[in-house]
Scaffold this motif. Structure first.
Motif, PDB file in Angstrom:
ATOM      1  N   LEU A   1       0.835  -1.196   0.000  1.00  0.00           N
ATOM      2  CA  LEU A   1       0.000   0.000   0.000  1.00  0.00           C
ATOM      3  C   LEU A   1       0.874   1.252   0.000  1.00  0.00           C
ATOM      4  N   ARG A   2       1.883   1.292   0.869  1.00  0.00           N
ATOM      5  CA  ARG A   2       2.779   2.453   0.924  1.00  0.00           C
ATOM      6  C   ARG A   2       3.428   2.704  -0.432  1.00  0.00           C
TER       7      ARG A   2
ATOM      8  N   MET B   1      -2.395   7.373   6.787  1.00  0.00           N
ATOM      9  CA  MET B   1      -3.537   8.248   7.057  1.00  0.00           C
ATOM     10  C   MET B   1      -4.609   8.069   5.984  1.00  0.00           C
ATOM     11  N   VAL B   2      -4.185   7.836   4.736  1.00  0.00           N
ATOM     12  CA  VAL B   2      -5.139   7.552   3.661  1.00  0.00           C
ATOM     13  C   VAL B   2      -5.890   6.260   3.970  1.00  0.00           C
ATOM     14  N   LEU B   3      -5.172   5.231   4.422  1.00  0.00           N
ATOM     15  CA  LEU B   3      -5.810   3.959   4.785  1.00  0.00           C
ATOM     16  C   LEU B   3      -6.795   4.159   5.925  1.00  0.00           C
ATOM     17  N   LEU B   4      -6.399   4.895   6.955  1.00  0.00           N
ATOM     18  CA  LEU B   4      -7.287   5.164   8.081  1.00  0.00           C
ATOM     19  C   LEU B   4      -8.560   5.856   7.608  1.00  0.00           C
TER      20      LEU B   4
ATOM     21  N   LEU C   1     -10.739   3.400   5.543  1.00  0.00           N
ATOM     22  CA  LEU C   1     -11.426   2.423   6.396  1.00  0.00           C
ATOM     23  C   LEU C   1     -12.590   3.057   7.140  1.00  0.00           C
ATOM     24  N   CYS C   2     -12.400   4.270   7.633  1.00  0.00           N
ATOM     25  CA  CYS C   2     -13.506   4.960   8.314  1.00  0.00           C
ATOM     26  C   CYS C   2     -14.681   5.179   7.355  1.00  0.00           C
ATOM     27  N   MET C   3     -14.387   5.669   6.167  1.00  0.00           N
ATOM     28  CA  MET C   3     -15.452   5.922   5.187  1.00  0.00           C
ATOM     29  C   MET C   3     -16.157   4.621   4.800  1.00  0.00           C
ATOM     30  N   LYS C   4     -15.388   3.561   4.631  1.00  0.00           N
ATOM     31  CA  LYS C   4     -15.953   2.266   4.248  1.00  0.00           C
ATOM     32  C   LYS C   4     -16.939   1.761   5.297  1.00  0.00           C
ATOM     33  N   HIS C   5     -16.643   2.036   6.559  1.00  0.00           N
ATOM     34  CA  HIS C   5     -17.481   1.531   7.645  1.00  0.00           C
ATOM     35  C   HIS C   5     -18.411   2.599   8.211  1.00  0.00           C
ATOM     36  N   ASN C   6     -18.630   3.667   7.422  1.00  0.00           N
ATOM     37  CA  ASN C   6     -19.534   4.754   7.813  1.00  0.00           C
ATOM     38  C   ASN C   6     -19.183   5.348   9.176  1.00  0.00           C
ATOM     39  N   LEU C   7     -17.893   5.544   9.406  1.00  0.00           N
ATOM     40  CA  LEU C   7     -17.411   6.171  10.631  1.00  0.00           C
ATOM     41  C   LEU C   7     -16.858   7.542  10.287  1.00  0.00           C
ATOM     42  N   GLU C   8     -16.898   8.439  11.229  1.00  0.00           N
ATOM     43  CA  GLU C   8     -16.331   9.769  11.032  1.00  0.00           C
ATOM     44  C   GLU C   8     -14.807   9.658  11.119  1.00  0.00           C
ATOM     45  N   PRO C   9     -14.108  10.007  10.043  1.00  0.00           N
ATOM     46  CA  PRO C   9     -12.641   9.936  10.113  1.00  0.00           C
ATOM     47  C   PRO C   9     -12.103  10.946  11.125  1.00  0.00           C
ATOM     48  N   PRO C  10     -11.012  10.617  11.784  1.00  0.00           N
ATOM     49  CA  PRO C  10     -10.423  11.585  12.725  1.00  0.00           C
ATOM     50  C   PRO C  10      -9.870  12.784  11.962  1.00  0.00           C
ATOM     51  N   PRO C  11      -9.754  13.903  12.640  1.00  0.00           N
ATOM     52  CA  PRO C  11      -9.260  15.114  11.961  1.00  0.00           C
ATOM     53  C   PRO C  11      -7.739  15.065  11.774  1.00  0.00           C
TER      54      PRO C  11
END
Length: 101
Positions: A42-43, A57-60, A63-73
């Motif tokens: 991935l890197r 950070m792109v992966l994080l 993953l958040c978007m995929k699981h309908n979670l709010e990504p951290p700022p």
């Protein structure tokens, strides 16, 4: 008059915590060994396509978007100070970083 359960002595709760932490560390090591090769791929792919982005950070974020979670700022771009630059001051492509050319 009834028998109440006595709290565990501190030494046994500490021992239980130490055992739990050891089990978590073992799980973490197994996960790291399983995921590390994929994270390296991935890197490499993100560096090749978007050298200014931080792959983890792109992966994080993904993953958040995929699981309908709010990504951290967090910032998806790497800080300017850590980017390699050529003599003209422009970012060098990942393939030429550290090559000495």
């Amino acid at each position: 008059v009834g028998s109440a359960a006595k709290p565990a002595p501190p030494s046994s709760s500490v021992s239980a915590l130490v055992a739990q932490l050891a089990a978590m560390a073992e799980l973490y090591d197994e996960l790291r060994r399983a995921i590390a090769p994929h994270l390296e791929v991935l890197r490499h792919e993100i560096d090749k396509r978007w050298p200014t982005l931080d792959p983890e950070m792109v992966l994080l974020h993904w993953l958040c978007m995929k699981h309908n979670l709010e990504p951290p700022p967090v910032k998806l771009r790497r800080p300017i100070s850590t980017a390699s630059t050529d003599d003209a001051g422009s970012p060098m492509p990942p393939s030429s970083r550290g090559s000495g050319a």
